[in-house]
Every structure is written in C-alpha cells, then in structure tokens.
Write a protein that holds these residues in place. Structure first.
Motif, PDB file in Angstrom:
ATOM      1  N   LEU A   1       0.833  -1.209   0.000  1.00  0.00           N
ATOM      2  CA  LEU A   1       0.000   0.000   0.000  1.00  0.00           C
ATOM      3  C   LEU A   1       0.865   1.256   0.000  1.00  0.00           C
ATOM      4  O   LEU A   1       0.514   2.254  -0.614  1.00  0.00           O
ATOM      5  CB  LEU A   1      -0.974   0.002   1.188  1.00  0.00           C
ATOM      6  N   GLY A   2       2.022   1.174   0.654  1.00  0.00           N
ATOM      7  CA  GLY A   2       2.947   2.306   0.648  1.00  0.00           C
ATOM      8  C   GLY A   2       3.387   2.631  -0.769  1.00  0.00           C
ATOM      9  O   GLY A   2       3.344   3.785  -1.194  1.00  0.00           O
TER      10      GLY A   2
ATOM     11  N   ASP B   1      -4.121   2.299  -7.940  1.00  0.00           N
ATOM     12  CA  ASP B   1      -5.144   1.511  -7.268  1.00  0.00           C
ATOM     13  C   ASP B   1      -4.636   0.076  -7.169  1.00  0.00           C
ATOM     14  O   ASP B   1      -3.779  -0.338  -7.960  1.00  0.00           O
ATOM     15  CB  ASP B   1      -6.421   1.566  -8.120  1.00  0.00           C
TER      16      ASP B   1
ATOM     17  N   ASN C   1       0.381   3.917  -2.893  1.00  0.00           N
ATOM     18  CA  ASN C   1       0.050   5.289  -2.517  1.00  0.00           C
ATOM     19  C   ASN C   1       1.015   6.273  -3.130  1.00  0.00           C
ATOM     20  O   ASN C   1       0.622   7.288  -3.689  1.00  0.00           O
ATOM     21  CB  ASN C   1       0.109   5.463  -0.991  1.00  0.00           C
ATOM     22  N   GLN C   2       2.290   5.927  -2.992  1.00  0.00           N
ATOM     23  CA  GLN C   2       3.349   6.797  -3.483  1.00  0.00           C
ATOM     24  C   GLN C   2       3.242   6.989  -4.998  1.00  0.00           C
ATOM     25  O   GLN C   2       3.465   8.076  -5.508  1.00  0.00           O
ATOM     26  CB  GLN C   2       4.686   6.148  -3.105  1.00  0.00           C
TER      27      GLN C   2
ATOM     28  N   GLY D   1       0.425   6.598  -6.650  1.00  0.00           N
ATOM     29  CA  GLY D   1      -0.952   6.975  -6.999  1.00  0.00           C
ATOM     30  C   GLY D   1      -1.681   5.876  -7.754  1.00  0.00           C
ATOM     31  O   GLY D   1      -2.495   6.148  -8.635  1.00  0.00           O
TER      32      GLY D   1
END
Lengths: 96, 479
Positions: free
Chosen positions: B355-356, B364, B359-360, B362
């Motif tokens: 998830l890191g 899904d 997220n970084q 952008g």
C-alpha cells in the motif's frame, strides 16, 4: 368550500401558471366540485378492496439494459431557446 | 464542544447505479462524455414519450437493498416529484414516494465503546438523476445545462436518525460505500458524483428526549467535507442554544474552502413537491424467487470478511479493516496467503510495503505492478533464509519496477543471503583484525560492541550475510 382562492394561487405559483382573476375564481369552484365528489366516493364501503395504484391493470414492464443511440447533439438541442458549447443555455440559477 | 447536548444525525445518500443504460431509456450511462451526447426524447422530456423501466436498475436496487439488510417490497411503484429547476427537463423527477423498493434495513458501525452499533436504514428507493448545471464559461447571467446525467438510475438510501456524532456519520458513510462497492452496483466515487450525501442534524439538551430543530446540510463533496460540515454545525447549533437562541429550520450549504455552512434561501419555499403516482410507468411486483436468486449472488460483504479475517486468520481488527476496504485488496491478500501461509506477515507486507508503494505511485490495487503470487514468493524467500528481510524490501521495489519475479531478481543480482559459515569466516576475521579494540571491549563484557561488529560484517557483505549466523560466528570467535 374546501379550498379558497389563496390555495389556487399557491398551487398555480408552484406550477408556474399565470391565472387572471376570472380563472382563479373559476378554478376554485371547479376544484371544490371535484373535492366534493371525492367526499362522496369516500363514503363508499371499500373494506377489503385493494387500492388502485394505476389506471390500467398491468405490472412489470421492463426494458433490457442495452444502449441505443437516438439523437445527435444538434437534434437534441434543436428546440432549446439558446445554446452554448453543446449545452442548453438558461438564465443563471442563483443559489444563495 | 457540545457539552450537555445530544447530537442527532441522519444521512440521505444518493448512489448512481452502474448500469449500461439510463433508468427509463436506452441512452448510455457513462461518466465524462461530451455534453448532451447521451440524450434522447425520453430523458430530454419531449412530449408524447413513454419511459420503460430498466430491469437491471431494478435488480441493482434490490441487490443493494439486500446487502443493507432491507426488506424488499413485493409491490412497489413510481411517483412524480414536481419542482422546477433547469436541470430537470420534465418539470418533475420520477421517484418513489410511499412504496419504495426496499425498507427497514441496517448496517453496523463501531460505536464509541468499540462495540458494534447498529444504524437503521429507513428506506431505499429508485429514482432518476437530474442533469448537470455548469456555471463556467458563460456570462454572469447564464448557466449551461448538460442532460447526459438526466435519467441515470439512482438509489436514495435514507438512514434512521441513529448517528450520534460526526465521527459516527463518517463511519456509516464509509461502511455504506464499502458494502455498495462490494455488491458492484455502483462505483461509489464521491469525486465523480456517483455517491452524494446530504445530512440532517439537530441538537437537543440531554435532559430531554425530544429532538431539536433539524437543519439540512448540502453540497458535501467528500467524506472529509461531511465530517467537517457536521462538526461545524455541532459548534454552531450548540453556540446558538447556549446563548438562548433558537436554531432555525433550514437548508444550509457547506462552503469547503471557507469551512462554514451557509443558509440556502432559495431552497426554503420549494418543499411542496405535490407527489402523485406516475401514470406513465406501471407498478412493479417483485417475485420472491427472483429476490432469492439475487441474494445468492451477493458476495461476502465487508463485515463478514472482517470477522473471518479476525476469527479464522487471527488478524487484529485494524488489519482486518484495512484489508477489507475493497474487495480487490482483500482478494490480493487472500491470493498471497495461498502462496505464503502466515496471515500476519502477509498483512504487514500488504499494508506496509504494497500500500505504501501504491500510494506513493498513486495507483489503485487493481493496477498493482506486483502480483499476489510474487509477493507470496518473496515472503517465502525470507522464510527459507534465501534473503534477509532487509534485502527483501529492496527486491520488492524492484519487482514493482521491473515486473520480474523475486527469484529472478535475487539470482540475477546475487542477493542470495550468505548462510554458509565458511564463506563468512574470512570476512569475520578481517573485521576483527580491523577493529581489535572493539573486539577487546566485547571480551571484557561490553555486550553492545557485538552489534557494531555484526554491522561491519553486514556492510562488508552488502547486507547479504545471514545476520543470525554472523552473530553466532562472532560470539564463537570472541569466546
């Protein structure tokens, strides 16, 4: 009298109808006649009679979820009094 | 902030259904098309046209109703809600008034005491969306209208006034969104308007059970806006009541940049909608067998999945909540678990590294550059001692960037952990020779000195030495 001229004016305003004085009086009388008739119907014994939700006795008329193109944008906007950038142009709605 | 008052909140949530076509006509239901290219005489409200209900929209409404524990009405009908607004071509919205398709449901949130709290759902009904008013690009006296959205199928979900804080409202909305996303009936994106929320909020002194004056808050464009607007209203209403003033019954609009709600004068008088039965649509009688078929088709819902992750896999509640936020993420986790059977380790890596990284970048979860199987294999490599946890984190990033399998990356770059003591002994001898004083310190009882020496060996092997083995070997050497 079940309703007064003021109520006719109120409903006319909600429906954006411009009525003159004669029409207001006329519609007040007609609507009262209809409501009086409703009262007469209400006196009937409807115990055990299912309510009518629709004038024709049908149910479950469905469409399949399939697309179909019908109008071009030009056709869709042909009746609009004014347009801009492919949109219908209307007087600005002010939200305060 | 609101000491002495009971906060009462109910939410009205509108959700666009992800059908191919609109609710009453065959126009495409697709977000982002050029204005007025998905319209027809029916959704444009031309005289003489007749609407016909899209069966898929009805099916989705039933599916959503079942997922929210509602009763599905065996008999339902449509009504006209009359008002004038330029985004509404017919001068009325086709909706459902007294016989909605579903009612009497509930969902669970976590209450302030950490226990599940049941929030009632009064009703769920089907209706058509309106068009979209655009204000930009025109003179100050005009608005532009795009009718692509007019006739898009919506469900409106009305909660009971069971929510007691802005935080509970946020939780309810999050859970509702997750459930609906699981069912697949909507993509529930608040930023695209496929999920919209209006709030009703009132405060009353705790000394009475009587509800206070209700204020409706509109124009909430994000989950954060919902919570902030409600927090603002709590403060505003409490301050009014504290000073002996009355709260006015009204509709207020949230101004996100100013962080305040403002009275919407234009909406006050228009609440007389003169509903009446829609004569152009016949009633709907839902067959119980069909409802059961739809029920069978429901996926495992977030709450059930969370419970299973906690009870069967032994995950903490926090992990279970994060992993079940979307079906795709939960599926990723479970596919990974099928390769590497240690739930907590998999969970840590999915929540942390994966998830890191997503997220970084952008991204899904559906666009994850790492396949669940690859992550599982990476964890396997740590478990069997092929690589260290530290190296694994580097390998993970490389899997993300190259798409190569972890084994390939480890082999290509020679990252395999050195677990062969003969290979390490030479390096250890060099390290000890280079730091005789530290070695002496350890011998004389300074336990900490060992850490430095282990570090030096790790450095000399570019992190590839098996740290446990280095530890053992050093101790033996220094005895």
């Amino acid at each position: 009298m079940k309703i007064a001229v003021t109520e006719v004016e109120y409903v006319a305003h909600l429906a954006r109808l411009a009525l003159d004085e004669e029409e207001k009086v006329g519609f007040t009388r007609q609507l009262n006649d209809i409501l009086t008739h409703m009262d007469r119907l209400s006196r009937l014994d409807t115990e055990g009679v299912p309510p009518t939700y629709h004038a024709i006795d049908m149910k479950n008329v469905f469409r399949a979820d399939q697309t179909r193109t019908w109008l071009s944008r030009a056709e869709a906007l042909a009746n609009a009094p004014d347009q801009e950038n492919g949109c219908v142009k209307v007087p600005r709605v002010v939200e305060e | 902030m609101a000491n002495g008052y009971r906060i009462v909140i109910g939410l009205e949530v509108h959700v666009e259904l992800r059908t191919n076509t609109k609710i009453f006509c065959s126009c495409a239901n697709r977000f982002g098309a050029e204005p007025n290219t998905q319209v027809c005489p029916i959704c444009m409200g031309m005289p003489g046209t007749l609407p016909v209900l899209n069966k898929k929209a009805l099916e989705y409404a039933i599916k959503a109703g079942l997922a929210l524990n509602c009763n599905i009405a065996s008999f339902s009908k449509f009504d006209r809600k009359n008002y004038f607004y330029p985004d509404l071509p017919k001068g009325y919205q086709v909706s459902q008034f007294d016989l909605p398709i579903a009612h009497g449901g509930w969902i669970n949130i976590t209450g302030e005491d950490g226990q599940p709290k049941r929030i009632g759902i009064t009703r769920l009904h089907l209706e058509e969306d309106a068009g979209k008013l655009l204000h930009e690009g025109t003179d100050a006296f005009s608005s532009l209208v795009d009718y692509n959205r007019a006739g898009v199928p919506l469900i409106e979900i009305v909660s009971e006034p069971d929510l007691r804080s802005p935080e509970e409202a946020r939780q309810y909305l999050t859970e509702l969104r997750n459930i609906l996303r699981y069912t697949g009936v909507s993509d529930v994106k608040m930023e695209e308007g496929s999920l919209r929320c209006d709030c009703n909020i009132s405060l009353n002194p705790v000394t009475t059970d009587q509800y206070g004056t209700l204020v409706e808050v509109k124009n909430l464009n994000s989950f954060r806006a919902v919570q902030r607007a409600l927090e603002y209203e709590v403060e505003r209403q409490a301050a009014l009541l504290d000073s002996g003033c009355q709260v006015k019954r009204e509709t207020r609009s949230w101004d996100d940049s100013a962080g305040v709600t403002r009275s919407m004068r234009s909406k006050e008088k228009a609440h007389d909608y003169r509903y009446f039965p829609e004569p152009d649509l016949v009633p709907v009688a839902v067959d119980q067998a069909w409802v059961e078929t739809i029920r069978q088709d429901l996926p495992e819902l977030p709450e059930a999945k969370r419970k299973r992750f906690m009870q069967d896999l032994g995950l903490p509640p926090y992990d279970a909540e994060v992993l079940t936020a979307s079906q795709e993420l939960a599926a990723f986790f479970e596919e990974c678990l099928a390769v590497y059977d240690d739930a907590k380790t998999v969970s840590n890596w999915v929540m942390g590294e994966l998830l890191g990284y997503l997220n970084q970048e952008g991204l899904d979860i559906t666009a994850s550059p790492v396949a669940p199987k690859q992550l599982g294999e990476l964890l396997q490599l740590i478990a069997d001692g092929t690589i260290s946890g530290k190296i694994a984190k580097q390998v993970f990033v490389q899997v993300c960037q190259t798409g190569k399998d972890p084994q390939t990356i480890v082999a290509e770059q020679g990252l395999r952990q050195i677990s062969d003591s003969s290979q390490l002994e030479g390096i250890i001898a060099e390290v000890l020779a280079a730091h005789p004083q530290v070695a002496e310190d350890f011998r004389s009882g300074k336990e900490k000195a060992l850490g430095f020496l282990v570090g030096q060996v790790m450095k000399a092997t570019r992190g590839q030495a098996n740290p446990q083995l280095v530890n053992e070997l050093l101790r033996k050497k220094l005895q």
